[in-house]
Scaffold this motif. Structure first.
Motif, PDB file in Angstrom:
ATOM      1  N   ALA A 157       6.093  -0.405  -1.654  1.00 58.44           N
ATOM      2  CA  ALA A 157       7.322  -0.675  -2.412  1.00 58.44           C
ATOM      3  C   ALA A 157       8.127  -1.772  -1.734  1.00 58.44           C
ATOM      4  O   ALA A 157       8.678  -2.667  -2.388  1.00 58.44           O
ATOM      5  N   LEU A 158       8.188  -1.729  -0.397  1.00 62.02           N
ATOM      6  CA  LEU A 158       8.915  -2.756   0.347  1.00 62.02           C
ATOM      7  C   LEU A 158       8.196  -4.102   0.265  1.00 62.02           C
ATOM      8  O   LEU A 158       8.837  -5.153   0.151  1.00 62.02           O
ATOM      9  N   VAL A 159       6.864  -4.073   0.318  1.00 60.25           N
ATOM     10  CA  VAL A 159       6.087  -5.309   0.177  1.00 60.25           C
ATOM     11  C   VAL A 159       6.326  -5.927  -1.192  1.00 60.25           C
ATOM     12  O   VAL A 159       6.468  -7.150  -1.334  1.00 60.25           O
ATOM     13  N   MET A 160       6.391  -5.066  -2.212  1.00 65.00           N
ATOM     14  CA  MET A 160       6.634  -5.559  -3.554  1.00 65.00           C
ATOM     15  C   MET A 160       7.992  -6.250  -3.656  1.00 65.00           C
ATOM     16  O   MET A 160       8.126  -7.321  -4.264  1.00 65.00           O
ATOM     17  N   ILE A 161       9.018  -5.659  -3.021  1.00 64.64           N
ATOM     18  CA  ILE A 161      10.347  -6.276  -3.035  1.00 64.64           C
ATOM     19  C   ILE A 161      10.294  -7.631  -2.340  1.00 64.64           C
ATOM     20  O   ILE A 161      10.836  -8.626  -2.836  1.00 64.64           O
ATOM     21  N   GLY A 162       9.639  -7.694  -1.176  1.00 66.13           N
ATOM     22  CA  GLY A 162       9.544  -8.948  -0.434  1.00 66.13           C
ATOM     23  C   GLY A 162       8.774 -10.011  -1.191  1.00 66.13           C
ATOM     24  O   GLY A 162       9.229 -11.157  -1.340  1.00 66.13           O
ATOM     25  N   CYS A 163       7.591  -9.628  -1.695  1.00 65.19           N
ATOM     26  CA  CYS A 163       6.787 -10.580  -2.467  1.00 65.19           C
ATOM     27  C   CYS A 163       7.506 -10.983  -3.744  1.00 65.19           C
ATOM     28  O   CYS A 163       7.429 -12.141  -4.176  1.00 65.19           O
ATOM     29  N   GLY A 164       8.205 -10.022  -4.353  1.00 63.44           N
ATOM     30  CA  GLY A 164       8.925 -10.328  -5.582  1.00 63.44           C
ATOM     31  C   GLY A 164       9.977 -11.397  -5.373  1.00 63.44           C
ATOM     32  O   GLY A 164      10.102 -12.329  -6.176  1.00 63.44           O
ATOM     33  N   PHE A 165      10.726 -11.303  -4.260  1.00 66.96           N
ATOM     34  CA  PHE A 165      11.747 -12.304  -3.993  1.00 66.96           C
ATOM     35  C   PHE A 165      11.127 -13.663  -3.685  1.00 66.96           C
ATOM     36  O   PHE A 165      11.548 -14.695  -4.221  1.00 66.96           O
ATOM     37  N   VAL A 166      10.118 -13.681  -2.808  1.00 66.38           N
ATOM     38  CA  VAL A 166       9.485 -14.945  -2.421  1.00 66.38           C
ATOM     39  C   VAL A 166       8.883 -15.643  -3.637  1.00 66.38           C
ATOM     40  O   VAL A 166       9.119 -16.835  -3.883  1.00 66.38           O
ATOM     41  N   PHE A 167       8.117 -14.901  -4.423  1.00 64.44           N
ATOM     42  CA  PHE A 167       7.423 -15.533  -5.544  1.00 64.44           C
ATOM     43  C   PHE A 167       8.350 -15.774  -6.733  1.00 64.44           C
ATOM     44  O   PHE A 167       8.055 -16.625  -7.578  1.00 64.44           O
TER      45      PHE A 167
ATOM     46  N   LEU B 172      10.242   2.461  -7.959  1.00 62.14           N
ATOM     47  CA  LEU B 172       8.972   1.788  -7.653  1.00 62.14           C
ATOM     48  C   LEU B 172       8.173   2.581  -6.625  1.00 62.14           C
ATOM     49  O   LEU B 172       6.943   2.643  -6.692  1.00 62.14           O
ATOM     50  N   PHE B 173       8.867   3.195  -5.688  1.00 63.61           N
ATOM     51  CA  PHE B 173       8.190   4.089  -4.746  1.00 63.61           C
ATOM     52  C   PHE B 173       7.520   5.242  -5.489  1.00 63.61           C
ATOM     53  O   PHE B 173       6.387   5.617  -5.196  1.00 63.61           O
ATOM     54  N   LEU B 174       8.219   5.791  -6.476  1.00 59.29           N
ATOM     55  CA  LEU B 174       7.658   6.909  -7.247  1.00 59.29           C
ATOM     56  C   LEU B 174       6.431   6.452  -8.044  1.00 59.29           C
ATOM     57  O   LEU B 174       5.464   7.205  -8.182  1.00 59.29           O
ATOM     58  N   VAL B 175       6.472   5.228  -8.564  1.00 63.53           N
ATOM     59  CA  VAL B 175       5.309   4.698  -9.293  1.00 63.53           C
ATOM     60  C   VAL B 175       4.091   4.672  -8.383  1.00 63.53           C
ATOM     61  O   VAL B 175       3.010   5.163  -8.726  1.00 63.53           O
ATOM     62  N   TYR B 176       4.250   4.089  -7.195  1.00 66.07           N
ATOM     63  CA  TYR B 176       3.111   3.997  -6.276  1.00 66.07           C
ATOM     64  C   TYR B 176       2.682   5.371  -5.767  1.00 66.07           C
ATOM     65  O   TYR B 176       1.489   5.622  -5.564  1.00 66.07           O
TER      66      TYR B 176
ATOM     67  N   VAL C   9       2.776   8.188  -7.410  1.00 65.52           N
ATOM     68  CA  VAL C   9       2.000   8.846  -8.460  1.00 65.52           C
ATOM     69  C   VAL C   9       0.563   8.333  -8.466  1.00 65.52           C
ATOM     70  O   VAL C   9      -0.393   9.104  -8.594  1.00 65.52           O
ATOM     71  N   PHE C  10       0.401   7.016  -8.308  1.00 63.35           N
ATOM     72  CA  PHE C  10      -0.941   6.441  -8.416  1.00 63.35           C
ATOM     73  C   PHE C  10      -1.731   6.526  -7.113  1.00 63.35           C
ATOM     74  O   PHE C  10      -2.954   6.681  -7.130  1.00 63.35           O
ATOM     75  N   VAL C  11      -1.047   6.425  -5.971  1.00 57.96           N
ATOM     76  CA  VAL C  11      -1.746   6.418  -4.683  1.00 57.96           C
ATOM     77  C   VAL C  11      -1.746   7.789  -4.031  1.00 57.96           C
ATOM     78  O   VAL C  11      -2.685   8.152  -3.321  1.00 57.96           O
ATOM     79  N   ASP C  12      -0.656   8.568  -4.266  1.00 55.47           N
ATOM     80  CA  ASP C  12      -0.525   9.927  -3.731  1.00 55.47           C
ATOM     81  C   ASP C  12      -0.604   9.931  -2.202  1.00 55.47           C
ATOM     82  O   ASP C  12      -1.296  10.751  -1.604  1.00 55.47           O
ATOM     83  N   ASP C  13       0.121   8.989  -1.579  1.00 50.99           N
ATOM     84  CA  ASP C  13       0.143   8.912  -0.123  1.00 50.99           C
ATOM     85  C   ASP C  13       1.458   8.248   0.282  1.00 50.99           C
ATOM     86  O   ASP C  13       1.651   7.046   0.101  1.00 50.99           O
ATOM     87  N   VAL C  14       2.385   9.025   0.833  1.00 52.71           N
ATOM     88  CA  VAL C  14       3.709   8.509   1.185  1.00 52.71           C
ATOM     89  C   VAL C  14       3.608   7.376   2.196  1.00 52.71           C
ATOM     90  O   VAL C  14       4.361   6.397   2.143  1.00 52.71           O
ATOM     91  N   SER C  15       2.674   7.483   3.140  1.00 54.03           N
ATOM     92  CA  SER C  15       2.543   6.461   4.182  1.00 54.03           C
ATOM     93  C   SER C  15       2.105   5.122   3.611  1.00 54.03           C
ATOM     94  O   SER C  15       2.265   4.089   4.265  1.00 54.03           O
ATOM     95  N   VAL C  16       1.577   5.125   2.393  1.00 52.51           N
ATOM     96  CA  VAL C  16       1.172   3.890   1.729  1.00 52.51           C
ATOM     97  C   VAL C  16       2.219   3.460   0.701  1.00 52.51           C
ATOM     98  O   VAL C  16       2.544   2.283   0.582  1.00 52.51           O
TER      99      VAL C  16
ATOM    100  N   LEU D 280       5.578   3.883   0.402  1.00 53.97           N
ATOM    101  CA  LEU D 280       6.827   3.269   0.851  1.00 53.97           C
ATOM    102  C   LEU D 280       6.620   1.837   1.351  1.00 53.97           C
ATOM    103  O   LEU D 280       7.354   0.931   0.941  1.00 53.97           O
ATOM    104  N   PRO D 281       5.614   1.576   2.211  1.00 53.78           N
ATOM    105  CA  PRO D 281       5.384   0.187   2.629  1.00 53.78           C
ATOM    106  C   PRO D 281       5.070  -0.731   1.453  1.00 53.78           C
ATOM    107  O   PRO D 281       5.518  -1.881   1.418  1.00 53.78           O
TER     108      PRO D 281
END
Length: 642
Positions: free
Chosen positions: A344-354, A326-330, A332-339, A341-342
């Protein structure tokens, strides 16, 4: 007592059939979802088709049928998460066409995460919580009836009635599928509408009057109060050419662009509250899973077969490993490591909550009425705000990045709700949870491989409404949820979101939570789970009315038995017959909805036959639905023979 101990579950024929049905149901529902904005729950149709096919073999059993429907229903659920989000990338012009690789990765990993997130939730939501899971119960009734033959008459009769009703309403046009009445009163509007769906009536019958009332109250507050009040203070809505909308279109336009976000705001708060309420059981579930499956000298602790989930160590390992792709997906599309990785982690958190929220809502109203698009809007909104902070307002890739995050979470939440229904059915019929969880993943992977080709086919054949390169005069498939996702993502970066309604919805949710806590303190039988009301705010009014009718009939049946002091045996047989009838209506309508996908595609959306248009009447449909409701009531109150 484990009556089904020793029966085969994960057989070769069950796995093959589950994969095939998953692919077929995913393909059929992709068009229906993009055309009409909703998909058909596939658990019951898959169970019925599985029973019919497996009867051709010498040996088959109820657990094999349950395994087949577990895998097959994943196709319908996964496709809902995809079609509600990824077409937004075409509509925004970020993609010119669908990429097989990226669609498959997003759908596949999102769906598998949905399965993994629900494993620690199973005990909390299915065993300990007082949730109905209407389609899970209905699926179990279908499986048991097909196995034992008890009450098969009621199931078959109502399945035929539900299928014929949908055929006559949605394809032949013999009667209306819903009625809608709207009148402009000065600068405001009076509005009333109702779907004439036997399946929605059946959902209300299964969930009961309490939840049905709450869903309707949320819808009534929106359509009878919020929309008329808002219209009284603003200019009347107009079409693109400047002409005034009629009353019905005006009310729907205000709901779609403004007051619907009351439900979104309430869902955000309600979802967080649901997780807070479940915090102890979630932690307990994870810890007990780790303890139960802890290796001790190469031996695993013995436990009841019907309580065995996938090993928690494997679950946590797979979740952690999913962060990498999922980090690799973002990236490729965003082309910014500082964006990347966070996010990907937000997606995991939101994925669990929702996923937890989706599982909870599926327990309240079922998978068909589960507003996954509302959960996805909340995800896209949260992701857009975070991306706005990380990337700035001028970031061109901000909106599509938010949609991609929403797509993964939507797939996870859709699968989570479906998985909970399947696990509920499995618990009733005596299945092994870990085997169902494995088959859910099999269904996810097999359907993920065909979703991209289907989307490519539909884009080339029809296109999507709002697509920038759509030829003049071509409307394209409506893709309503995808258009909303595109609007929300762009709205955060470019402005235009109705923030006042979002915040108002959050305030309303807090008020409902306080009311429910007070009712709990009084030990009242009537409770106010906030998500049930939030669903009512978010859904169009016509969906909540037949659910209320079903709840009223369910209450009337219970009142009839109480007044006549029926025996426990009579009440039990009556309840079974009523549940079988409700299950049959859901089965028939769902099966017909899938079968009708073929001629609808062939007719390219022209689903009503013109030579019977003169018979179209919502009055006829209303009378027929009330007749079905009376039929269910009479059978459910019939005195059971000794």
């Amino acid at each position: 007592m484990d009556n089904n101990k020793g029966l085969a579950e994960l057989t070769i024929k069950a796995i093959v059939l589950g994969v095939l049905l998953s692919v077929v149901l995913a393909s059929a529902n992709a068009y229906l979802g993009l055309f009409a904005g909703m998909t058909v729950s596939a658990s019951i149709p898959a169970a019925v088709m599985s029973m019919g096919i497996l009867r051709l073999f010498k040996k088959s059993n109820i657990l094999e049928n349950n395994i087949v429907q577990t895998a097959a229903s994943a196709g319908e659920s996964l496709v809902a998460g995809v079609i509600f989000t990824l077409p937004a990338l075409i509509i925004m012009g970020f993609w010119e066409d669908f990429s097989f690789i990226w669609v498959t990765i997003i759908a596949g990993f999102g769906g598998i995460l949905g399965v993994l997130f629900t494993i620690p939730l199973r005990r909390s939501l299915i065993v300990e919580a007082d949730l109905k899971f209407p389609e899970g119960i209905a699926t179990a009734e279908v499986l048991e009836t097909g196995q034992k033959g008890h009450g098969i008459k009621h199931l078959v009769q109502t399945a035929c009635a539900g299928g014929i009703f949908k055929l006559g309403a949605d394809f032949l046009g013999l009667w209306g599928a819903k009625f809608e009445v709207a009148r402009r009163i000065g600068g405001s509007v009076a509005y009333l509408s109702s779907s004439l769906s036997p399946a929605l009536f059946s959902v209300g019958f299964i969930v009961g009057l309490n939840i049905a009332i709450l869903i309707f109250l949320g819808g009534a507050a929106n359509w009878f109060i919020a929309i008329p009040a808002y219209l009284g203070f603003v200019d009347w809505p107009v079409h693109a050419d400047g002409t005034a909308m009629n009353a019905a279109k005006a009310a729907n336009a205000i709901w779609e662009t403004k007051t619907r976000y009351l439900g979104v705001g309430a869902m955000v708060v309600g979802g967080l509250w649901a997780v807070i309420q479940m915090r102890n059981t979630l932690v307990t579930g994870i810890m007990s899973g780790l303890k139960a499956y802890r290796s001790d000298g190469g031996k695993t602790q013995e436990m009841d077969r019907q309580e065995k989930d996938m090993p928690m160590k494997i679950v946590l390992m797979m979740i952690m490993c999913s962060i990498v792709p999922l980090f690799l997906v973002y990236q490729v599309f965003v082309d910014d490591v500082s964006v990347s990785l966070p996010m990907a982690l937000v997606m995991i958190g939101c994925g669990f909550v929702f996923s937890a929220v989706a599982g909870y809502m599926a327990g309240l109203v079922g998978s068909s009425s589960n507003p996954i698009s509302g959960v996805t809007i909340a995800t896209v909104l949260i992701s857009s705000l975070l991306l706005l902070l990380l990337m700035g307002k001028s970031a061109e890739k901000g909106p599509p990045a938010a949609v991609i995050i929403g797509a993964v979470v939507a797939c996870a939440a859709a699968i989570a709700g479906d998985n909970m229904q399947d696990l509920k059915a499995g618990r009733i019929v005596g299945a092994t949870p870990w085997k169902q969880q494995v088959m859910q993943m099999v269904g996810v992977v097999s359907s993920a491989l065909v979703i991209a080709p289907v989307l490519i086919l539909l884009q080339n054949a029809y296109g999507f409404a709002g697509q920038p390169d759509l030829p003049a005069g071509v409307e394209g498939l409506a893709a309503p949820q995808a258009n909303v996702m595109a609007s929300v993502a762009k709205g955060v970066f470019e402005g235009g979101l109705p923030w006042n309604f979002l915040f108002a919805g959050m305030v309303i949710a807090v008020g409902i939570i306080l009311c429910d806590l007070y009712l709990a303190k009084l030990k009242s039988d009537f409770r106010m789970p906030v998500l049930a009301v939030a669903i009512g705010f978010y859904l169009p009014l016509y969906l909540s009315v037949p659910i209320l009718l079903g709840g009223i009939v369910s209450k009337a049946v219970k009142t009839w038995h109480r007044k006549r002091k029926s025996t426990k045996e009579q009440v039990g047989i009556s309840a079974r017959n009523g549940l079988l009838m409700a299950s049959g209506l859901i089965t028939g309508e769902a099966l017909m909805g899938i079968f009708l996908a073929i001629p609808i595609v062939m007719l390219k959306g022209k689903k009503d036959l013109p030579f019977v248009d003169y018979l179209w009447s919502p009055v006829t449909g209303t009378v027929l639905l009330l007749g079905i409701a009376f039929w269910v009531y009479k059978v459910a109150t019939a005195k059971a023979a000794k």
